[in-house]
Design an enzyme around this catalytic site. Sequence first.
Site, PDB file in Angstrom:
ATOM      1  N   ASN A   9       6.435   2.550   3.952  1.00 26.99           N
ATOM      2  CA  ASN A   9       7.583   3.110   4.676  1.00 26.99           C
ATOM      3  C   ASN A   9       7.062   3.648   6.009  1.00 26.99           C
ATOM      4  O   ASN A   9       6.471   4.724   6.050  1.00 26.99           O
ATOM      5  CB  ASN A   9       8.217   4.229   3.840  1.00 26.99           C
ATOM      6  N   LYS A  11       8.764   4.685   8.468  1.00 29.41           N
ATOM      7  CA  LYS A  11       9.664   5.675   9.088  1.00 29.41           C
ATOM      8  C   LYS A  11       9.837   5.317  10.580  1.00 29.41           C
ATOM      9  O   LYS A  11       9.824   4.137  10.917  1.00 29.41           O
ATOM     10  CB  LYS A  11       9.124   7.092   8.886  1.00 29.41           C
ATOM     11  N   HIS A  94      16.482   7.926   0.937  1.00 33.31           N
ATOM     12  CA  HIS A  94      15.232   8.671   1.184  1.00 33.31           C
ATOM     13  C   HIS A  94      15.590  10.139   1.435  1.00 33.31           C
ATOM     14  O   HIS A  94      16.612  10.446   2.043  1.00 33.31           O
ATOM     15  CB  HIS A  94      14.503   8.074   2.396  1.00 33.31           C
ATOM     16  N   SER A 208       2.609  11.403  -0.476  1.00 35.04           N
ATOM     17  CA  SER A 208       1.177  11.590  -0.206  1.00 35.04           C
ATOM     18  C   SER A 208       0.282  10.638  -0.999  1.00 35.04           C
ATOM     19  O   SER A 208      -0.812  11.010  -1.421  1.00 35.04           O
ATOM     20  CB  SER A 208       0.769  13.047  -0.451  1.00 35.04           C
TER      21      SER A 208
HETATM   22  P1  PGA Z   1       4.062  10.055   2.657  1.00 39.09           P
HETATM   23  O1  PGA Z   1       5.590   9.589   2.708  1.00 39.09           O
HETATM   24  O2  PGA Z   1       3.290   8.958   1.939  1.00 39.09           O
HETATM   25  O3  PGA Z   1       3.653  10.202   4.087  1.00 39.09           O
HETATM   26  O4  PGA Z   1       4.023  11.321   1.892  1.00 39.09           O
HETATM   27  C1  PGA Z   1       6.193   8.938   1.625  1.00 39.09           C
HETATM   28  C2  PGA Z   1       7.643   8.661   1.906  1.00 39.09           C
HETATM   29  O5  PGA Z   1       8.309   9.490   2.523  1.00 39.09           O
HETATM   30  O6  PGA Z   1       8.187   7.616   1.521  1.00 39.09           O
END
Ligand code: PGA
Length: 255
Positions: A9, A11, A94, A208
């Site tokens: 993802n 973003k 999300h 994470s």
């Molecule tokens: P992150 O994000 O791996 O940076 O914690 C995961 C997500 O929001 O899908």
Amino acid sequence: MKQPLIVANWKMNGSELLLRDLVRAFEHQGPDLAAQVVLTLPAPFFSLARALLESGEISWGGQNIHWQDEGAFTGEISAPMIAAMGGTHCIVGHSERRQGWAETDQVVASKAQACLRADITPIVCVGERLEERQQDKTMEVVKRQLEAVITNLAPALLEKIVVAYEPVWAIGTGQEATPEMAQEVHSSLKKLLGTQCLQSPPVLYGGSVKADNVAALLAMDDVDGVLVGGASLVTEEFVRLCAYAGEQAKNNSNG
Ligand code: PGA
């Protein structure tokens, strides 16, 4: 062997350069990647994804869509648009959209249905906020969020979705849930899914996830894959994460 599903993802990050770099790195890695990889990208990169990922070994998709197929919705994109370009997946619900754009459970359910109408796979995100976990409301929250999506889906459609459990407190914080915490939630989500269909859809963990913790998460019985934010933006880290995920899948199937 069951292939784990690894969803990146991005973003509102990344670039065409990063996409080219990532695809090149996977090509170097060779064909024996024992994981299924999906890149969910910002819409401006879709046409490059279509060109670079034509072989279909790595799939791609979007991070959000409108629940209608077309219309006067300035700035939005629709599921049929992603499908028409060759995208196969789209994230819905999300927590960043639930919080930042006030998306309700009903909106998320409508978006999941829009994906299914267009024959793309909705990756339905559920997850509790920190205060909800502290108040012992995790199961109540994630079940409510999932139920809203699955209640009106026929079993044949339900089997086409992907669920992602993403505890909000673990997203982008470096503070992942322990594998046991993930397993506990995944197993109750799967029980809920199992009441409505024979073949439970995959349940991913997100929050994470990094190369260094992916194997321990995937070693859990009910963790079928991972949704990866930050670590999917660093080519070397993400390729390593996918390789470790594949190795863990081989270990799982060897007993
Ligand atoms: P992150 O994000 O791996 O940076 O914690 C995961 C997500 O929001 O899908």
